[in-house]
Design a protein around this motif. Structure first.
Motif, PDB file in Angstrom:
ATOM      1  N   UNK A  97       0.751  -1.508   0.059  1.00 17.58           N
ATOM      2  CA  UNK A  97      -0.121  -0.106   0.053  1.00 17.58           C
ATOM      3  C   UNK A  97       0.859   1.144   0.118  1.00 17.58           C
ATOM      4  N   UNK A  98       2.005   1.338   0.587  1.00 18.64           N
ATOM      5  CA  UNK A  98       2.829   2.217   0.786  1.00 18.64           C
ATOM      6  C   UNK A  98       3.279   2.595  -0.465  1.00 18.64           C
ATOM      7  N   UNK A  99       3.973   1.695  -1.322  1.00 20.14           N
ATOM      8  CA  UNK A  99       4.542   1.696  -2.572  1.00 20.14           C
ATOM      9  C   UNK A  99       3.417   2.116  -3.437  1.00 20.14           C
ATOM     10  N   UNK A 100       2.257   1.686  -3.427  1.00 22.97           N
ATOM     11  CA  UNK A 100       1.373   2.010  -4.274  1.00 22.97           C
ATOM     12  C   UNK A 100       1.127   3.423  -4.314  1.00 22.97           C
ATOM     13  N   UNK A 101       0.909   3.917  -3.101  1.00 23.81           N
ATOM     14  CA  UNK A 101       0.533   5.502  -2.772  1.00 23.81           C
ATOM     15  C   UNK A 101       1.673   6.125  -3.497  1.00 23.81           C
ATOM     16  N   UNK A 102       3.175   5.974  -2.828  1.00 19.79           N
ATOM     17  CA  UNK A 102       4.345   6.672  -3.452  1.00 19.79           C
ATOM     18  C   UNK A 102       4.471   6.732  -5.014  1.00 19.79           C
TER      19      UNK A 102
END
Length: 150
Positions: A97-102
């Motif tokens: 989820x963090x990677x997707x947002x970034x």
């Protein structure tokens, strides 16, 4: 020897109390360190507004910057804020989820500089944010831009 060449090196060579170790101030002329636009002041002694505000806030909180580099502080703030925003936006601390947002960040205006991420580019920090600083111009963890920068 009349050796008159610039000396260029790592940002740490201009940090903290190094100036007090130089025997003669003229020995520090033409010494340049890697620097960052956000933490560099112009010919008028002005930092970019966001950085000037950060220095003012840190100074008001009695945080001394004369023995460190502002970009260390700014980068630390950005790391925390980038992670916190990613967790808030994704609703989880899950790395996917963090990677997707970034990967949605085409421009993220941090204190250290601007960041950009995509599914194929994960460096984040933009190379155009990197400049050269005059090592002998330390002030509140910041430096004057080396000659040649606007």
């Amino acid at each position: 020897m009349n050796w008159d060449v610039p000396f260029v090196g790592h940002p740490s060579m201009a940090s903290g109390e190094l100036a007090s170790l130089v025997a003669k101030p003229e020995n520090w002329k033409k010494v340049y360190a890697i620097g960052y636009k956000s933490c560099s002041y112009d010919g008028a002694g002005k930092l970019p507004p966001k950085s000037a505000d950060l220095v003012a806030r840190l100074t008001k909180a009695n945080i001394a910057l004369n023995d460190t580099l502002l970009w260390w502080v700014a980068g630390g703030i950005d790391c925390i804020e980038l992670i916190a925003k990613a967790v808030a936006e994704s609703g989880s601390t899950d790395s996917a989820g963090i990677i997707k947002y970034w990967n949605t960040l085409s421009t993220y205006p941090g204190y250290f500089g601007n960041y950009r991420f995509s599914p194929t580019e994960h460096n984040g920090y933009l190379t155009e944010e990197i400049v050269m600083s005059e090592a002998s111009t330390a002030k509140d963890g910041t430096f004057a831009l080396a000659p040649g920068y606007a």
